[in-house]
Design an enzyme around this catalytic site. Structure first.
Site: not given
Ligand code: IPE
Ligand code: IPE
Ligand code: MG
Length: 236
Positions: A13, A30, A124
């Site tokens: 995240d 990303h 893995l």
């Molecule tokens: C969780 O992250 C999903 C992934 C890392 C793929 P999110 O950014 O979607 O989670 P929330 O919305 O902050 O809980």
């Molecule tokens: C995690 O990063 C990747 C996905 C959920 C696909 P985020 O896109 O949730 O990044 P933040 O939480 O907005 O910083």
């Molecule tokens: Mg996020």
């Protein structure tokens, strides 16, 4: 002292916040995150961790703006296309959990081809959670068991009906970006997993950060409901 974890699961995240901080579009976060995933996959192979599960896209992430969803899907498809040969070469067995039927035909095709061609990998097992939601997974498992006419549902039988049926439960869960929640990831499977949270955003995560998590893990006492004394007796 714990031995190395057999199975590490990661909620990757913070890509969006990393991009915002660097005044870049979210998709750049990303893209950078995908590169970090590759480094961490390699670090796990070096450290002889046999199972790595990465939360790449949640069921709930479908609710993001459509341009971000489309860009993420494209990135995922291209990632698989470009890394497939390397995965085969490094002995990575690729598989997925989640509702892959929701993925676009292009991405699904890349997923299926990568699974097929990496089946023999023995260094893995890399599991990507794609269009994954734990509650949805558990509900699907129950539907499947009902369909099969199973009456006596035990924890073992339910475990065997989940997408993760071939995986041991994770020993260590890492979540980056300073969020302290599970976000519908592996709710059932995390029952006795050690949880590790770090403020580091996923695009800034690296092998050194992984080693910090492994170090913290090694110092935890996993009691599984027992007392410390009982555990000492078990070890002898
Ligand atoms: C969780 O992250 C999903 C992934 C890392 C793929 P999110 O950014 O979607 O989670 P929330 O919305 O902050 O809980
Ligand atoms: C995690 O990063 C990747 C996905 C959920 C696909 P985020 O896109 O949730 O990044 P933040 O939480 O907005 O910083
Ligand atoms: Mg996020």
């Amino acid at each position: 002292v714990n031995p190395h974890p057999q199975h590490i699961a990661i909620i990757m995240d913070g890509n969006g916040r990393w991009a915002e901080y660097h005044e870049l579009p979210r998709i750049e976060g990303h893209r950078r995150g995908a590169e970090v995933s590759e480094d961490i996959i390699n670090a796990c192979i070096d450290r002889r961790v046999p199972y790595l599960t990465l939360y790449a896209f949640s069921e709930e992430n479908w609710n993001r703006p459509s341009d971000e969803v489309e860009a993420l899907m494209e990135l995922l498809g291209l990632y698989l296309t470009s890394k497939r040969q390397k995965m085969i070469h490094e002995g990575i067995r690729f598989q997925t959990i989640g509702d892959v039927n929701r993925l676009s035909p292009f991405v699904r095709e890349e997923v299926e081809r990568t699974k097929e061609l990496t089946q023999q990998g023995s260094n893995l097992t890399l599991t990507m959670a794609l269009s994954y939601g734990s509650r949805q997974e558990i509900a699907r498992a129950f539907q499947e068991l009902i369909k099969r006419g199973v009456k006596n549902i035990t924890p073992e039988i339910l475990s065997q009906a989940l997408d993760t049926r071939d995986l041991p439960d994770p020993d260590l869960l890492i979540r980056t970006s300073g969020e302290y929640r599970i976000s519908n990831f592996l709710l059932w499977q995390l029952a006795y997993t050690e949880l590790y949270f770090t403020e580091t955003l996923w695009p800034d995560f690296n092998a050194y950060e992984l080693d910090k998590a492994l170090d913290a893990f090694s110092k935890r006492e996993r009691r599984f409901g027992m007392t410390s004394e009982q555990l000492r007796e078990l070890v002898g």
